[in-house]
Design a protein around this motif. Sequence first.
Motif, PDB file in Angstrom:
ATOM      1  N   GLN A  49      59.696  47.613  64.407  1.00  0.00           N
ATOM      2  CA  GLN A  49      59.224  46.888  63.199  1.00  0.00           C
ATOM      3  C   GLN A  49      58.933  45.349  63.281  1.00  0.00           C
ATOM      4  OE1 GLN A  49      62.652  47.713  60.706  1.00  0.00           O
ATOM      5  NE2 GLN A  49      61.341  49.063  59.264  1.00  0.00           N
ATOM      6  N   LEU A  50      57.799  44.720  62.870  1.00  0.00           N
ATOM      7  CA  LEU A  50      57.901  43.242  62.781  1.00  0.00           C
ATOM      8  C   LEU A  50      58.095  42.754  61.392  1.00  0.00           C
ATOM      9  CD1 LEU A  50      54.033  42.624  64.197  1.00  0.00           C
ATOM     10  CD2 LEU A  50      56.372  42.136  65.301  1.00  0.00           C
ATOM     11  N   VAL A  51      58.774  41.848  61.381  1.00  0.00           N
ATOM     12  CA  VAL A  51      59.143  41.089  60.188  1.00  0.00           C
ATOM     13  C   VAL A  51      58.277  39.764  60.005  1.00  0.00           C
ATOM     14  CG1 VAL A  51      61.354  40.292  58.829  1.00  0.00           C
ATOM     15  CG2 VAL A  51      61.428  42.240  60.346  1.00  0.00           C
ATOM     16  N   VAL A  52      57.373  39.611  58.994  1.00  0.00           N
ATOM     17  CA  VAL A  52      56.837  38.647  58.926  1.00  0.00           C
ATOM     18  C   VAL A  52      56.944  37.823  57.404  1.00  0.00           C
ATOM     19  CG1 VAL A  52      54.243  37.726  59.034  1.00  0.00           C
ATOM     20  CG2 VAL A  52      55.040  39.667  60.309  1.00  0.00           C
ATOM     21  N   ALA A  53      57.161  36.352  57.624  1.00  0.00           N
ATOM     22  CA  ALA A  53      56.981  35.661  56.506  1.00  0.00           C
ATOM     23  C   ALA A  53      55.997  34.698  56.413  1.00  0.00           C
ATOM     24  CB  ALA A  53      58.496  34.824  56.322  1.00  0.00           C
ATOM     25  N   PRO A  54      54.918  35.345  55.787  1.00  0.00           N
ATOM     26  CA  PRO A  54      53.563  34.424  55.684  1.00  0.00           C
ATOM     27  C   PRO A  54      53.695  33.075  55.146  1.00  0.00           C
ATOM     28  CG  PRO A  54      53.405  36.683  54.468  1.00  0.00           C
ATOM     29  CD  PRO A  54      54.864  36.420  54.730  1.00  0.00           C
ATOM     30  N   ALA A  55      54.732  33.095  54.376  1.00  0.00           N
ATOM     31  CA  ALA A  55      55.057  31.472  53.797  1.00  0.00           C
ATOM     32  C   ALA A  55      55.359  30.457  55.009  1.00  0.00           C
ATOM     33  CB  ALA A  55      55.868  31.428  52.704  1.00  0.00           C
ATOM     34  N   LEU A  56      55.967  31.241  56.073  1.00  0.00           N
ATOM     35  CA  LEU A  56      56.446  30.253  57.026  1.00  0.00           C
ATOM     36  C   LEU A  56      55.792  30.403  58.239  1.00  0.00           C
ATOM     37  CD1 LEU A  56      60.130  31.451  56.879  1.00  0.00           C
ATOM     38  CD2 LEU A  56      59.547  29.298  56.165  1.00  0.00           C
ATOM     39  N   LEU A  57      54.879  31.438  58.302  1.00  0.00           N
ATOM     40  CA  LEU A  57      54.083  31.620  59.765  1.00  0.00           C
ATOM     41  C   LEU A  57      52.798  30.792  59.689  1.00  0.00           C
ATOM     42  CD1 LEU A  57      54.701  33.367  62.285  1.00  0.00           C
ATOM     43  CD2 LEU A  57      52.977  35.109  61.236  1.00  0.00           C
ATOM     44  N   THR A  58      52.943  29.511  60.340  1.00  0.00           N
ATOM     45  CA  THR A  58      51.774  28.520  60.213  1.00  0.00           C
ATOM     46  C   THR A  58      51.112  28.697  61.574  1.00  0.00           C
ATOM     47  OG1 THR A  58      53.328  27.010  60.889  1.00  0.00           O
ATOM     48  CG2 THR A  58      53.184  27.006  58.512  1.00  0.00           C
ATOM     49  N   SER A  59      51.615  29.104  62.615  1.00  0.00           N
ATOM     50  CA  SER A  59      51.070  29.113  63.921  1.00  0.00           C
ATOM     51  C   SER A  59      49.888  30.133  64.269  1.00  0.00           C
ATOM     52  CB  SER A  59      52.282  29.489  65.195  1.00  0.00           C
ATOM     53  OG  SER A  59      51.716  30.003  66.137  1.00  0.00           O
ATOM     54  N   ALA A  60      48.730  29.759  64.491  1.00  0.00           N
ATOM     55  CA  ALA A  60      47.531  30.511  64.630  1.00  0.00           C
ATOM     56  C   ALA A  60      47.995  31.343  65.910  1.00  0.00           C
ATOM     57  CB  ALA A  60      46.273  29.681  65.048  1.00  0.00           C
ATOM     58  N   PHE A  61      48.654  30.993  66.636  1.00  0.00           N
ATOM     59  CA  PHE A  61      48.975  31.857  67.987  1.00  0.00           C
ATOM     60  C   PHE A  61      49.804  33.181  67.332  1.00  0.00           C
ATOM     61  CE2 PHE A  61      52.235  33.099  70.990  1.00  0.00           C
ATOM     62  CZ  PHE A  61      51.540  33.566  71.924  1.00  0.00           C
ATOM     63  N   PRO A  93      63.454  28.286  60.571  1.00  0.00           N
ATOM     64  CA  PRO A  93      62.729  29.911  61.045  1.00  0.00           C
ATOM     65  C   PRO A  93      61.268  29.722  61.170  1.00  0.00           C
ATOM     66  CG  PRO A  93      63.885  29.868  58.708  1.00  0.00           C
ATOM     67  CD  PRO A  93      64.210  28.446  59.285  1.00  0.00           C
ATOM     68  N   GLN A  94      60.944  30.418  62.098  1.00  0.00           N
ATOM     69  CA  GLN A  94      59.285  30.421  62.345  1.00  0.00           C
ATOM     70  C   GLN A  94      58.603  31.301  61.540  1.00  0.00           C
ATOM     71  OE1 GLN A  94      59.610  30.832  66.475  1.00  0.00           O
ATOM     72  NE2 GLN A  94      59.147  28.635  66.609  1.00  0.00           N
ATOM     73  N   GLY A  95      59.236  32.407  60.877  1.00  0.00           N
ATOM     74  CA  GLY A  95      58.615  33.514  60.125  1.00  0.00           C
ATOM     75  C   GLY A  95      58.090  34.802  60.840  1.00  0.00           C
ATOM     76  N   LEU A  96      58.638  34.653  62.026  1.00  0.00           N
ATOM     77  CA  LEU A  96      58.257  35.819  62.659  1.00  0.00           C
ATOM     78  C   LEU A  96      59.665  36.438  63.380  1.00  0.00           C
ATOM     79  CD1 LEU A  96      56.112  37.945  64.031  1.00  0.00           C
ATOM     80  CD2 LEU A  96      55.726  36.438  65.973  1.00  0.00           C
ATOM     81  N   ALA A  97      59.640  37.781  63.432  1.00  0.00           N
ATOM     82  CA  ALA A  97      60.819  38.522  64.034  1.00  0.00           C
ATOM     83  C   ALA A  97      60.566  39.854  64.279  1.00  0.00           C
ATOM     84  CB  ALA A  97      62.118  38.347  63.023  1.00  0.00           C
ATOM     85  N   ALA A  98      61.336  40.529  65.017  1.00  0.00           N
ATOM     86  CA  ALA A  98      61.023  41.894  65.295  1.00  0.00           C
ATOM     87  C   ALA A  98      62.341  42.896  65.582  1.00  0.00           C
ATOM     88  CB  ALA A  98      60.084  42.340  66.477  1.00  0.00           C
ATOM     89  N   VAL A  99      62.346  44.112  65.232  1.00  0.00           N
ATOM     90  CA  VAL A  99      63.382  45.043  65.717  1.00  0.00           C
ATOM     91  C   VAL A  99      62.712  45.539  66.685  1.00  0.00           C
ATOM     92  CG1 VAL A  99      64.596  47.009  64.526  1.00  0.00           C
ATOM     93  CG2 VAL A  99      64.062  45.297  63.009  1.00  0.00           C
ATOM     94  N   VAL A 100      63.703  45.767  67.690  1.00  0.00           N
ATOM     95  CA  VAL A 100      63.270  46.076  69.050  1.00  0.00           C
ATOM     96  C   VAL A 100      64.396  47.243  69.451  1.00  0.00           C
ATOM     97  CG1 VAL A 100      62.727  45.284  71.498  1.00  0.00           C
ATOM     98  CG2 VAL A 100      62.199  43.825  69.390  1.00  0.00           C
ATOM     99  N   ARG A 101      63.951  48.265  70.285  1.00  0.00           N
ATOM    100  CA  ARG A 101      64.649  49.203  70.746  1.00  0.00           C
ATOM    101  C   ARG A 101      65.445  48.658  72.117  1.00  0.00           C
ATOM    102  NH1 ARG A 101      65.019  53.794  68.513  1.00  0.00           N
ATOM    103  NH2 ARG A 101      63.086  53.989  67.842  1.00  0.00           N
ATOM    104  N   GLN A 102      66.704  48.991  71.838  1.00  0.00           N
ATOM    105  CA  GLN A 102      67.302  48.659  73.257  1.00  0.00           C
ATOM    106  C   GLN A 102      66.836  49.708  74.222  1.00  0.00           C
ATOM    107  OE1 GLN A 102      71.589  48.570  72.838  1.00  0.00           O
ATOM    108  NE2 GLN A 102      71.601  47.323  70.935  1.00  0.00           N
ATOM    109  N   ARG A 103      67.008  49.127  75.689  1.00  0.00           N
ATOM    110  CA  ARG A 103      66.622  49.915  76.777  1.00  0.00           C
ATOM    111  C   ARG A 103      67.825  49.823  77.771  1.00  0.00           C
ATOM    112  NH1 ARG A 103      60.444  49.015  78.785  1.00  0.00           N
ATOM    113  NH2 ARG A 103      61.449  47.044  78.835  1.00  0.00           N
ATOM    114  N   TRP A 104      68.228  50.951  78.210  1.00  0.00           N
ATOM    115  CA  TRP A 104      69.363  51.037  79.059  1.00  0.00           C
ATOM    116  C   TRP A 104      69.100  52.265  80.235  1.00  0.00           C
ATOM    117  CZ3 TRP A 104      73.427  47.884  78.695  1.00  0.00           C
ATOM    118  CH2 TRP A 104      73.569  47.161  77.454  1.00  0.00           C
ATOM    119  N   LEU A 105      69.325  51.725  81.562  1.00  0.00           N
ATOM    120  CA  LEU A 105      69.299  52.518  82.523  1.00  0.00           C
ATOM    121  C   LEU A 105      70.508  53.186  82.721  1.00  0.00           C
ATOM    122  CD1 LEU A 105      67.273  51.094  85.358  1.00  0.00           C
ATOM    123  CD2 LEU A 105      66.459  52.775  83.889  1.00  0.00           C
TER     124      LEU A 105
END
Lengths: 260, 260
Positions: A49-61, A93-105
Amino acid sequence: MIITSPANATIKMIRSLRQRKAREASGLCFVEGIRLVTEAAEAGAELVQLVVAPALLTSAFAHDLVEQLARQGIERIEVSAEVFASLSAKDGPQGLAAVVRQRWLELAEVRLDQGARWVALVEPADPGNLGTIMRTVDGVGARGVIIVEPAADPYDPAALRASMGAAFAVPLVRTSWAELAAWKRANGVTMVGSSDQAATDFRQAAYPTPLVLLMGSERQGLSAEQQALCDLMVAIPMRGRSDSLNLAVATGILLYELAS
Amino acid sequence: MIITSPANATIKMIRSLRQRKAREASGLCFVEGIRLVTEAAEAGAELVQLVVAPALLTSAFAHDLVEQLARQGIERIEVSAEVFASLSAKDGPQGLAAVVRQRWLELAEVRLDQGARWVALVEPADPGNLGTIMRTVDGVGARGVIIVEPAADPYDPAALRASMGAAFAVPLVRTSWAELAAWKRANGVTMVGSSDQAATDFRQAAYPTPLVLLMGSERQGLSAEQQALCDLMVAIPMRGRSDSLNLAVATGILLYELAS
């Protein structure tokens, strides 16, 4: 629809990822900031999942990144600045985060081909050290990190930050000491350990590959049993008052010597 | 007499040392824990006051240390466990701390004799990195650390902790970039800088002494002007995704190469 309640069920699940217990149970982690989310995506990590706060996310990149990831079908959750702050460990806070799956070998998946160098860390306690070592492993071109538990969590936010994203690029294995010892004996890989008591200066040794560099914990170093499993013990000469270096610094010094 | 009020004037002064402003104004710092206080005493730092919480101080070793320091005439303040906790940054406070005088050298006092190696850090931002570098400088037998301000405070509690006491053993200089550049030009000391863009692999260079290793900040590295002041620029080869290592790791790798 923008989520404005910090008590929203999805938000509570994401916030729970601060706790290791919730990370272990879900196999997920929380990745915050434009740089870390970019690194995770570029390293091929599974973004849940991406977590986005439009009010905080000012970077065009960052806007372009979000659009690109959304086109790949990654779920996007939009939240208010207040909700984002309730998830964030950052002051600005920059207004962008993500939930990422852990990876283990698994240990059995570790390939020990010519030129392979792995680091095995015995019970590292500090997530910052663990993250810093992942960054160095990536930098020097070693293959990955074997973590002997109990240990700090490489998916701890402090470890992810210190890794500068290398946590998503560097293969990670977790195991027990007994399993590691049995694996080493079964495949005969060269194991090099570090101790201030060792007779061999680390700069005077030859390092065949494949090789595992075994580093003890911050407080204890390597036990006698752990040293006995090593084919070679080397010392980093200490000229001052202290008998040791920071674990991440010592690992970095040895890795760059092994690789040269 | 045991101080039991967290609002006691002396206690408030000591608590204020958490703030850098108060540390700068007083020239003091707050050193917590049996190990760090021992290191400060053994390194010859000036202990201004011992802070002891008898209810917490169970270690026989620490009792002996306190008695020995008291015999040397160092003022001892006894406080309740509650007051000690109000000063402490630790979860399990050990009941021993000290107010210690900061020690700074002037650039003009830096001796550049044969074999001398110094590290100059340009605007280091992270106190943990700064402390870790002091620990490495002590370990490798380099002479000291020159800090180009604005920078993290080596007497910050996080820096003291990371230094493992080396902050009291390693000479520290603070200066500006303009002063450092003028000093380098005036005495002609060899300056070696680090950049991932440099053409020379750090393992291929020769390092005459006296020498100053110049390291850029965590975020910026060395500017073009700073690189231009260097007699030699070296690179630590980066094979992975990132273009840099952690500052303390990079400094450790270079220092052990310079010293060999």
